[in-house]
Write a protein that holds these residues in place. Structure first.
Motif, PDB file in Angstrom:
ATOM      1  N   LEU A   1     -61.362   2.485  21.295  1.00 54.98           N
ATOM      2  CA  LEU A   1     -60.702   1.827  22.415  1.00 54.98           C
ATOM      3  C   LEU A   1     -59.855   0.657  21.934  1.00 54.98           C
ATOM      4  CD1 LEU A   1     -63.587   1.593  25.031  1.00 54.98           C
ATOM      5  CD2 LEU A   1     -61.788   3.310  24.857  1.00 54.98           C
ATOM      6  N   SER A   2     -58.954   0.246  22.804  1.00 52.17           N
ATOM      7  CA  SER A   2     -58.139  -0.913  22.511  1.00 52.17           C
ATOM      8  C   SER A   2     -58.919  -2.174  22.868  1.00 52.17           C
ATOM      9  CB  SER A   2     -56.858  -0.848  23.328  1.00 52.17           C
ATOM     10  OG  SER A   2     -56.232  -2.089  23.338  1.00 52.17           O
ATOM     11  N   PHE A   3     -58.705  -3.233  22.126  1.00 51.59           N
ATOM     12  CA  PHE A   3     -59.297  -4.518  22.479  1.00 51.59           C
ATOM     13  C   PHE A   3     -58.887  -4.941  23.900  1.00 51.59           C
ATOM     14  CE2 PHE A   3     -60.291  -6.089  17.997  1.00 51.59           C
ATOM     15  CZ  PHE A   3     -61.643  -6.273  18.260  1.00 51.59           C
ATOM     16  N   VAL A   4     -57.710  -4.497  24.310  1.00 55.39           N
ATOM     17  CA  VAL A   4     -57.251  -4.856  25.651  1.00 55.39           C
ATOM     18  C   VAL A   4     -58.138  -4.198  26.704  1.00 55.39           C
ATOM     19  CG1 VAL A   4     -55.314  -4.772  27.261  1.00 55.39           C
ATOM     20  CG2 VAL A   4     -54.896  -5.158  24.833  1.00 55.39           C
TER      21      VAL A   4
ATOM     22  N   TRP B   1     -51.479   3.238  19.363  1.00 56.13           N
ATOM     23  CA  TRP B   1     -51.675   3.302  20.814  1.00 56.13           C
ATOM     24  C   TRP B   1     -52.352   2.026  21.310  1.00 56.13           C
ATOM     25  CZ3 TRP B   1     -50.232   7.048  24.348  1.00 56.13           C
ATOM     26  CH2 TRP B   1     -50.747   6.863  25.646  1.00 56.13           C
ATOM     27  N   ASN B   2     -53.322   1.563  20.569  1.00 56.08           N
ATOM     28  CA  ASN B   2     -54.121   0.422  21.013  1.00 56.08           C
ATOM     29  C   ASN B   2     -53.515  -0.933  20.681  1.00 56.08           C
ATOM     30  OD1 ASN B   2     -56.050   2.119  22.036  1.00 56.08           O
ATOM     31  ND2 ASN B   2     -57.372   2.027  20.234  1.00 56.08           N
TER      32      ASN B   2
ATOM     33  N   MET C   1     -50.605  -0.657  26.885  1.00 57.55           N
ATOM     34  CA  MET C   1     -51.584  -1.736  26.767  1.00 57.55           C
ATOM     35  C   MET C   1     -51.061  -3.049  27.348  1.00 57.55           C
ATOM     36  SD  MET C   1     -54.349  -0.620  25.848  1.00 57.55           S
ATOM     37  CE  MET C   1     -54.769   1.063  25.418  1.00 57.55           C
ATOM     38  N   VAL C   2     -49.778  -3.295  27.154  1.00 59.05           N
ATOM     39  CA  VAL C   2     -49.200  -4.511  27.714  1.00 59.05           C
ATOM     40  C   VAL C   2     -49.162  -4.402  29.235  1.00 59.05           C
ATOM     41  CG1 VAL C   2     -47.250  -6.087  27.645  1.00 59.05           C
ATOM     42  CG2 VAL C   2     -47.795  -4.717  25.647  1.00 59.05           C
TER      43      VAL C   2
ATOM     44  N   ALA D   1     -55.395   4.202  30.449  1.00 60.74           N
ATOM     45  CA  ALA D   1     -54.799   3.733  29.199  1.00 60.74           C
ATOM     46  C   ALA D   1     -55.650   4.145  28.002  1.00 60.74           C
ATOM     47  CB  ALA D   1     -54.626   2.217  29.226  1.00 60.74           C
ATOM     48  N   ALA D   2     -56.959   4.209  28.221  1.00 58.32           N
ATOM     49  CA  ALA D   2     -57.852   4.540  27.108  1.00 58.32           C
ATOM     50  C   ALA D   2     -57.995   6.041  26.912  1.00 58.32           C
ATOM     51  CB  ALA D   2     -59.225   3.913  27.338  1.00 58.32           C
ATOM     52  N   LEU D   3     -57.624   6.808  27.927  1.00 55.58           N
ATOM     53  CA  LEU D   3     -57.898   8.247  27.910  1.00 55.58           C
ATOM     54  C   LEU D   3     -57.361   8.997  26.679  1.00 55.58           C
ATOM     55  CD1 LEU D   3     -59.610   9.926  29.761  1.00 55.58           C
ATOM     56  CD2 LEU D   3     -57.544  10.720  30.910  1.00 55.58           C
ATOM     57  N   PRO D   4     -56.094   8.802  26.305  1.00 55.74           N
ATOM     58  CA  PRO D   4     -55.599   9.575  25.154  1.00 55.74           C
ATOM     59  C   PRO D   4     -56.422   9.351  23.890  1.00 55.74           C
ATOM     60  CG  PRO D   4     -53.779   8.581  26.331  1.00 55.74           C
ATOM     61  CD  PRO D   4     -55.031   8.005  26.928  1.00 55.74           C
TER      62      PRO D   4
END
Lengths: 328, 273
Positions: free
Chosen positions: A139-142, B205-206, B223-224, B247-250
């Protein structure tokens, strides 16, 4: 092996036949070697400019007076750095980074080792467990920041449970510093609000240390443990005295990787809490971003960036040098 | 050998407790995202929604769709390009070593650890100069350049496992630098490309810092845009959670289907060769 070099090294060989064969080989190799260098060159040049050149340029900006929208490259000496270290916000950042790094690395290691050892006990559904502990890494930190901001929301979230057992936490909105001794312009100590951010960061990053430790455990031959057991060591002692010391190189890698993540952390905090009241959750990464791109204090931002870089380099440079030696 | 039978239930108990902790955010994210706004209250946070409501997904999707597309336009070319460059660099640095190539490799690696704040100011000046500021193309360029160290590292380590004797015999057969790459290394690199590709896809992506400083509004990656969802008005947590999930799905899907390779990338990134 490296054919070109070895043919040079052994050029004292006397036998004519060998010599001529090597010469032939060397000639053929040279052209391909130039090809190899030519293919590597663009990347090296790009990185030379975009990493080293740009760091130099940032260093130059940090010594300038460019603290408005309009570039001003007149020399300011170390003024920006002096100002930073006297700045309330930056002092708070240093304190926060210190404690964030300590707690974050400590927790990632302790939880990582524990989970890896538990997962290494030939348990059923091991891959299911592993996948659950690893997935936050993707996951992204965001995303982590957004979700944990909601989970640890002081008026909701986990607090609904905690208040039932008489504990109440303001999580990331708490401005308490423990113990809060006066130091410079700030109160020095552990900012309570940071704990919330540490929890989120640990949730996201332990997968890395679990994976590393698990790989390390799997590389230790079962005989080693078996031998210790034969000597009458209890299961706990086997791990404490035999296995953990063998995992030391992994711990060093984990510490260094986590330290550099922690020292440059930005997105998690920016998405989850921002600088916080009294800058209790502020870090250099967030300060740099805001002062440079929201406030146009370019020289100030550059100085923060250089300090961040130096703090990361302290960990990374020896690590890179030592792993290169181990490589040879 | 495993720990004695008595401790087994305790092991499972600890593992299950931690599993619940790790899944807690997912649970809250899911239940919140399926609730209509009036149900998203402080007290009901942990409760299941009374009815499944997709409206927050509709709202989140309408707002994030353009940015999701931006992210795809960014990630796909950046991943392919950085993987290709990385494989060539890794090939040279593992099979065509020259005097000083190991030092050069270490110097390249340093680039993956730097805080990007320390190159951002000149980078943005540069992108403005060449007209790539605030464009997806600019971001692609940035991610390719700063992705070089990690992709080079991964491929170098990957190629180190291909025996040198294969290269030697190919040379005797008259194959040159490119021939060996095309006919020997590249066909053997499929796994390498999958690992590196997944790694770059996930990371780009992240990524947030470059995205938020180099692009504005219409050009922003997802993400932005997700971060901006919370900044805009009163926070609609159900929309936020739906957005976070979208946003996290991919990357989540990539992880679910190709997690093995993702973990290999994870381990490969910790230097050592």
């Amino acid at each position: 092996m490296e054919p070109a070099r070895s043919s040079v090294d052994h050029s004292t060989e006397t036998e004519y036949k060998v010599e001529s064969e090597k010469k032939k080989k060397k000639k053929a190799v040279t052209k391909d070697h130039w090809m190899a260098v030519a293919f590597l060159a663009p990347s090296v040049i790009l990185l030379g400019i975009f990493v080293y050149g740009f760091i130099g340029w940032t260093g130059f900006v940090s010594l300038s007076n460019w603290n408005t929208l309009v570039p001003d490259f007149s020399f300011a000496g170390i003024e920006n750095y002096v100002n930073l270290f006297q700045d309330y916000r930056f002092q708070a950042d240093l304190r926060n980074t210190l404690f964030f790094t300590l707690f974050f690395i400590g927790a990632v290691i302790v939880v990582g080792i524990t989970l890896a050892i538990l997962l290494d006990q030939k348990i059923r559904q091991e891959s299911l467990f592993r996948n659950i502990f690893f997935f936050p890494m993707a996951l992204s930190f965001v995303v982590t920041g957004v979700v944990w901001q909601w989970l640890l929301n002081p008026s909701t979230g986990v607090n609904l449970f905690l208040s039932k057992i008489g504990l109440e936490s303001k999580w990331y909105t708490d401005t308490t510093i423990i113990p809060g001794v006066e130091w410079g312009k700030i109160e020095f100590g552990i900012p309570v609000a940071l704990i919330a951010v540490v929890i989120a960061a640990v949730w996201q990053m332990t997968g890395f240390s679990v994976a590393m430790y698990l790989a390390g455990l799997r590389a230790i031959p079962e005989e080693v443990r078996e031998a210790a057991r034969m000597d009458g060591a209890s299961e706990f002692m086997v791990y404490w005295k035999v296995v953990l010391p063998m995992l030391r190189p992994i711990t060093i890698s984990v510490v260094i990787i986590m330290a550099h993540i922690s020292l440059k952390i930005f997105d998690l905090i920016y998405a989850m809490t921002g600088p916080g009241a009294n800058y209790v959750t502020d870090v250099p990464g967030v300060y740099m971003f805001e002062t440079t791109f929201r406030g146009n204090y370019y020289a100030n931002g550059a100085a923060i960036a250089i300090i961040m870089l130096l703090s990361v380099a302290i960990f990374i440079v020896p690590y890179l040098i030592s792993s290169r030696k181990g490589d040879a | 050998m495993a720990v004695r039978t008595l401790t087994r239930p305790i092991i499972y108990l600890i593992l299950i407790a931690l599993t619940l902790f790790y899944l807690m955010p997912v649970y809250v994210m899911l239940v919140t995202s399926f609730k209509p706004l009036q149900e998203v209250t402080l007290a009901d946070m942990w409760k299941l929604p009374t009815t499944i409501d997709f409206s927050s997904y509709v709202t989140a999707f309408t707002r994030l769709a353009p940015n999701l597309m931006n992210s795809f336009y960014l990630v796909i070319p950046a991943t392919i390009l950085s993987a290709l460059f990385g494989s060539l660099n890794g090939y040279v640095l593992s099979k065509w070593k020259f005097k000083g190539s190991d030092v050069l490799f270490t110097a390249i690696l340093f680039g993956m650890f730097i805080p990007y704040q320390s190159i951002l100011i000149p980078l943005i000046q540069f992108l403005r100069e060449i007209g790539l500021y605030n464009s997806i193309a600019g971001l692609v360029f940035v991610h390719v350049v700063y992705g070089l160290p990690i992709t080079t590292l991964m491929f170098r380590n990957f190629y180190a496992s291909i025996p040198d004797s294969m290269i030697e015999s190919a040379k005797i057969d008259g194959a040159g630098f490119l021939g060996i790459f095309r006919h020997i290394m590249f066909p053997l690199s499929i796994t390498g490309f999958v690992v590196v590709g997944i790694w770059q896809f996930t990371n780009i992506w992240n990524e947030f810092l470059f995205a938020v400083t180099i692009t504005t509004s219409a050009q922003q990656p997802v993400m932005v845009a997700l971060q901006n969802l919370s900044g805009s008005q009163i926070v609609q947590w159900n929309v936020q959670m739906a957005g976070a999930l979208l946003a996290a799905l991919p990357t989540l899907l990539v992880y679910i289907f190709l997690g093995k390779f993702f973990v290999r990338g994870l381990l490969a990134g910790s230097v050592k060769g």
